[in-house]
Design a protein around this motif. Sequence first.
Motif, PDB file in Angstrom:
ATOM      1  N   TYR A 123       0.834  -1.201   0.000  1.00 52.03           N
ATOM      2  CA  TYR A 123       0.000   0.000   0.000  1.00 52.03           C
ATOM      3  C   TYR A 123       0.871   1.255   0.000  1.00 52.03           C
ATOM      4  O   TYR A 123       0.561   2.243  -0.672  1.00 52.03           O
ATOM      5  CB  TYR A 123      -0.921   0.010   1.221  1.00 52.03           C
ATOM      6  CG  TYR A 123      -1.955  -1.087   1.221  1.00 52.03           C
ATOM      7  CD1 TYR A 123      -3.047  -1.044   0.362  1.00 52.03           C
ATOM      8  CD2 TYR A 123      -1.843  -2.179   2.073  1.00 52.03           C
ATOM      9  CE1 TYR A 123      -3.997  -2.050   0.361  1.00 52.03           C
ATOM     10  CE2 TYR A 123      -2.793  -3.194   2.078  1.00 52.03           C
ATOM     11  CZ  TYR A 123      -3.864  -3.129   1.213  1.00 52.03           C
ATOM     12  OH  TYR A 123      -4.801  -4.130   1.201  1.00 52.03           O
ATOM     13  N   TYR A 124       1.957   1.212   0.738  1.00 49.83           N
ATOM     14  CA  TYR A 124       2.887   2.347   0.776  1.00 49.83           C
ATOM     15  C   TYR A 124       3.513   2.573  -0.601  1.00 49.83           C
ATOM     16  O   TYR A 124       3.606   3.718  -1.075  1.00 49.83           O
ATOM     17  CB  TYR A 124       3.958   2.075   1.832  1.00 49.83           C
ATOM     18  CG  TYR A 124       5.033   3.136   1.922  1.00 49.83           C
ATOM     19  CD1 TYR A 124       4.832   4.283   2.680  1.00 49.83           C
ATOM     20  CD2 TYR A 124       6.248   2.988   1.259  1.00 49.83           C
ATOM     21  CE1 TYR A 124       5.815   5.254   2.772  1.00 49.83           C
ATOM     22  CE2 TYR A 124       7.225   3.956   1.338  1.00 49.83           C
ATOM     23  CZ  TYR A 124       7.009   5.083   2.094  1.00 49.83           C
ATOM     24  OH  TYR A 124       7.981   6.044   2.178  1.00 49.83           O
ATOM     25  N   LEU A 125       3.938   1.507  -1.243  1.00 51.02           N
ATOM     26  CA  LEU A 125       4.558   1.634  -2.565  1.00 51.02           C
ATOM     27  C   LEU A 125       3.556   2.160  -3.589  1.00 51.02           C
ATOM     28  O   LEU A 125       3.902   2.996  -4.445  1.00 51.02           O
ATOM     29  CB  LEU A 125       5.112   0.277  -3.006  1.00 51.02           C
ATOM     30  CG  LEU A 125       6.226  -0.306  -2.132  1.00 51.02           C
ATOM     31  CD1 LEU A 125       6.599  -1.708  -2.601  1.00 51.02           C
ATOM     32  CD2 LEU A 125       7.462   0.585  -2.151  1.00 51.02           C
ATOM     33  N   TRP A 126       2.307   1.677  -3.506  1.00 53.53           N
ATOM     34  CA  TRP A 126       1.308   2.158  -4.454  1.00 53.53           C
ATOM     35  C   TRP A 126       1.049   3.651  -4.250  1.00 53.53           C
ATOM     36  O   TRP A 126       0.996   4.423  -5.214  1.00 53.53           O
ATOM     37  CB  TRP A 126      -0.006   1.384  -4.280  1.00 53.53           C
ATOM     38  CG  TRP A 126      -1.095   1.982  -5.105  1.00 53.53           C
ATOM     39  CD1 TRP A 126      -1.403   1.711  -6.393  1.00 53.53           C
ATOM     40  CD2 TRP A 126      -2.003   3.022  -4.678  1.00 53.53           C
ATOM     41  NE1 TRP A 126      -2.447   2.500  -6.812  1.00 53.53           N
ATOM     42  CE2 TRP A 126      -2.831   3.316  -5.774  1.00 53.53           C
ATOM     43  CE3 TRP A 126      -2.183   3.711  -3.480  1.00 53.53           C
ATOM     44  CZ2 TRP A 126      -3.837   4.279  -5.709  1.00 53.53           C
ATOM     45  CZ3 TRP A 126      -3.173   4.675  -3.415  1.00 53.53           C
ATOM     46  CH2 TRP A 126      -3.985   4.952  -4.518  1.00 53.53           C
ATOM     47  N   ALA A 127       0.853   4.061  -2.998  1.00 56.45           N
ATOM     48  CA  ALA A 127       0.561   5.465  -2.720  1.00 56.45           C
ATOM     49  C   ALA A 127       1.701   6.365  -3.171  1.00 56.45           C
ATOM     50  O   ALA A 127       1.481   7.460  -3.710  1.00 56.45           O
ATOM     51  CB  ALA A 127       0.290   5.650  -1.227  1.00 56.45           C
ATOM     52  N   LEU A 128       2.927   5.923  -2.978  1.00 55.51           N
ATOM     53  CA  LEU A 128       4.081   6.722  -3.388  1.00 55.51           C
ATOM     54  C   LEU A 128       4.067   6.948  -4.896  1.00 55.51           C
ATOM     55  O   LEU A 128       4.212   8.078  -5.376  1.00 55.51           O
ATOM     56  CB  LEU A 128       5.365   6.004  -2.949  1.00 55.51           C
ATOM     57  CG  LEU A 128       6.688   6.733  -3.137  1.00 55.51           C
ATOM     58  CD1 LEU A 128       7.649   6.342  -2.018  1.00 55.51           C
ATOM     59  CD2 LEU A 128       7.333   6.407  -4.473  1.00 55.51           C
TER      60      LEU A 128
END
Length: 1245
Positions: free
Chosen positions: A372-377
């Motif tokens: 989720y962190y990688l997608w949001a970034l």
Amino acid sequence: MNCELLATCSALGYLEGDTYHKEADCLESVKDLIRYLRHEDDTRDVRQQLGAGQIVQNDLLPIIIQHGQEKALFDACIRLMVNLTQPAMLCFGKVPDDPVFRHHFLQVTSHLQACKEAFASEAVFGILSETLYTLLQLDWEQRQEEDNLLIERILLLVRNVLHVPADPCEEKKVDDDASIHDRLLWAIHMSGFDDLIKFLASAQSEQQWSMHVLEVISLMFRDQTPEALVSAGQARSSEEKHRDSQELEALRQKEHAAKRSRTLQRGSRHSRFGGSYVVEGLKSIGDKDVIYHRNVHNFKSYTHDTGKAVRRVPKRNRQARECKDKRRSALNVRLFLREFCADFLENCYNRLMYLVKESLVREQTQQHDETYYLWALSFFMAFNRGNGFRADFVSETMSIRAFHYIERNITNYYEMLLTDRKEATSWSRRMHLALKAYQELLLTVNEMDRSQDESIRQSSSVIKSNIFYLMEYREIFLTLLRKYDETRQPHSYLKDLVESTHLFLRMLERFCKGRKSLMVQKKKVRRKRSHGKKKPSAADTSPEALAEIWKVVEEELQASGFQLSESLTESMVPFDATSETPLEEQRTEAMVRVQDALLVRLAPEALGLLRAAREVWPEGDVFGSADVEPEEELELLKQILHANLPRSAPPEPAAEEEDDDAAELEEEEFESVQVSEKEFDFLDFIKRFSNPSIVRPYLLLLKSYSKNTPHTNHCIARMLHRLAVDLKMDAQIFQLSVFNLFNKILSDPAAAAYKELVTFAKFVLNRFFSLAAQNNKAYVELLFWKNVGAVREMTEGYSKDGEGTKPTWTEEEEEELRGLYEEHRHSEVPDIVETLLPLLSSSTRTRRHVVLQLVHMGLVENAKALKKQKKGTQIVLWTEEQEDELQMLYEEYKDSDDVLGNLLKKLTAKRSRARVVDKLLSMGLVSERRELYKKRSRSAHEKSSGKRMTEDEFLDGLTQGLPDDPDDRDDEEDKEEDESEESDEEQEKETQNGKRRIQSPPSPVARRRDVGPMVDALRQEDMSGPLLWLQNSLYTTAEDRKADGLALAVPLVPLSEANEDAMDNKSFLRLLRKLGMRPPTNEQETFWRIPENISVAQLRSAAAALSPREEEHKGGGEHDGSRSPTGESQEEEEEQQVSGEQRAQALRALLLTRKRKHHTLEHTAPVSDVSPPEDADDTLERSREKTSTKRSRALDDDDDDEENGEDSAMAMDVETNGDSDGEGISAPVKRRRKLVLIDEEDDED
């Protein structure tokens, strides 16, 4: 439905029109349903029955809408719905392989999709928003545990509903049409739930919900792309219009080409009979030509494969499937999401990403939450770039930490992709997500370069200098391209990888062009060998040992009753299927394996091998007959154990190892990483892409050129252009499949849309045909992928057979070597290999060849026995007599000014300074090293500090005795041990050159007096070694600048432990600043540097300032370990004589100087006793340039001195031309004495 479940659901209530009438025991019924779900089986039967009964749509949602004011009932319904909307993947763990469970999985998914449609209502999200808003209004102190649980359950319920996948069969929607997911998002927007999400993301007191908020946001934007949201509600740009027109033109050209081909195929008249034709030159199955029974216009598509069954591709070799395509939502949904993104970036992004990152680093989240962190970034940074770039909106994720975190995740995902094969698809998707995030970081840095703000451009430069400096960031794309696997990683992953590599190389090339030189980090893996593990020795084959072995084996087999386990029987394979040796010729090797198993007392393995070999080679009963009895097997094993079987020679070590490594061939290797700096060359970096494993993915992506975007095709063409034109490695693309692809591009009706690819294809084909005219084997080379060596051979000519092969030994040479070894093996020579080399008839043999051949012939056990002895003293242990001698000498000289110097002179067994100091400390004679420092009187210190002396002070100094004995130079054996990897000859040359460089600097310069006290203080701190290293570095840099005429900043790289400690010493760093050295200026630099603006003369002046003082080193060459006590007493008498001559000469010189003050002469006499003080520096320079001439003169004067007494002193003064630096009138005699001793040492050597 189960009767109990049906009764419980009936007790909830009923829906009449739009009004829901709940029963009295509705709350208890909801709790019963929760209890039933807790005890459901693996097929999730309760969940399926409740879904089929539509309990969520008909009961639970109406209850929370119409009876939401009852808190207990509302909480229970929310809790039940969270359970019922749980994703099917979590219920079953994974997509089941079993057909029955797969059916249950699909049933649960279909029920969830029906629930999602029911949730797409403003009334549902209205009550959820109101409840959540009421709970968030409570202060932290007023909230109960139940309130926090309800907040979390509402967020989980929204997450579960958003997570339900769309049903493409039911939702046959086109772009810009509202799907169920779009209607759900619109309900969230109209109820104000999206504002609550933004509040939770930005509020200081609600940071515990950060992970839930990020999950909800990522699922809201699941089907969206940043580009589509940025362009929502805006007019199309001219670039978009041009791109769309190009696509339409390409489609129109293809359509016209298809029409033309159909027109040509249509004959002038209709014929029901297509005709039969004989195709000359094309053979059929037999020897006759092919007969073609179709229309002649279709012959171009003829192939022998027509009519054949298509071979089914194995599942493990199929290409990885793509994820579902993105779709364009309705315009009003896109506008709402665009506004949400803008607000989220401005107010929430930095804080939320910080909290999530901290939770991930501290492992406070669930597994795989980093996705989720990688997608949001990647998503929000891409939106920020397109929507009026603001660097401060994404400052939290724009750092080196973000690069490092993503690079580490990419590496981890790839490792799991290889190890966890069952979940390879999931790991591949996570790896693709991490790559997209890395690509977005690079795009944002590239966007920062174009910013109008100078501070943003400076920040971009700092980030780029770091990612280009570290090897992990530079080589990540090389690794990913080399490891690409089309069966595990989809086509979209390769597209993003190629575009990211193109961007990185473009940024790196631009960064290098703006700088004269770029220093980068280099990591070298050095293989160390463990000295603990040795090669196992061969088994003892003596008759007694064999009898003992057989006794153990026989007892073990009889105890087991000749029965073997099933696993052992199945694992026994007596032959090597991959070996080039024919199967029939492996019988002997199988028997040797049986014998080896018996020798190590593995009786079951030996019996299993025997029985397996009997099945493979039944003929001749070599391994026993088919109906052999156990007793006969026992006897056969005994015969094999005692047999003398032919064994193949062990393989020789690889020829690429160095001579030093050959001495440790049998030892186990360990790896260690050495980090250093080197100057970066962009062209050398591009050369690493010239590898078939990297070129192949590019050509694989090029096959879909018609579906690729123009930018993707440009990235492919640019990389191939770098290889073919910049590196002149066009022959690497000479491959048949590539030429077939080029032919397809050139014959494409829409080739005008691919001008770059067409131009490149024509260039490569022209280069190939010009090469084929010179190399008639070029057409055969088309069948193979070529590395750099094959390309060089193809273009420059093939090497002859046998070149570069390992030299062989003939029988005569082996006999000669054996005879010479037997002759000299018992002689006490220090190195027998060096003795044998000149005696061999072949002068081409090296030490390595001889060592390996001796090991191969069995004359020595291993190469370590012939290891070359390192130079330097071999005295390590101290005997009792030597310890007593050291203690006695210390008691004698402990009150002297130079304790350590006297000990080194008087010791019988000569040792290094460091070992003597360590021994004194271990014996307890001294408590610290400072007690062994040389003591200096204050007057001597003042002289050495460069202060001028008055005449009275000078005359007082003449009445004193000689100064203290000088410091001896450090023994060179430590240096030789540290540099033992180099050859001994190079060591001796470097040591001699180093001594001469220090004793007589290459260029005469005036000594800098401002650093004298600092140098003295450092010498008292036992830093002579680092000062020597610094002085050599300054001299070397001065010589290089004088020879090349170039001035570049040279890093001071400490390679030894002492030098590294010195670079941490504040006094040493102050000395470096005093000398003008430059400290590291930015994050890219690690070491101090010699600046480029220091001239050669200044470098030599700084180096001369580091030399020992004349008072300290006037007798630096007097120490010689081979001199006898008688020689030492003669030296003391000579020194006393010189001291008397010195005082007499100095008095006469002072009188002459006073007389000159009364006379003014325009020219000095051609020969004078003492040079004027102002000419002292020039005199020193002339004297140092003529060191060799003065050395011979000094020897002559020394002989005359014994005959002529005081006159010889005056003659010496004339010959040395006033060799004085102004520190004292007695310096000429000191210089003369020093030169005499140096020449005596040279004569002795």
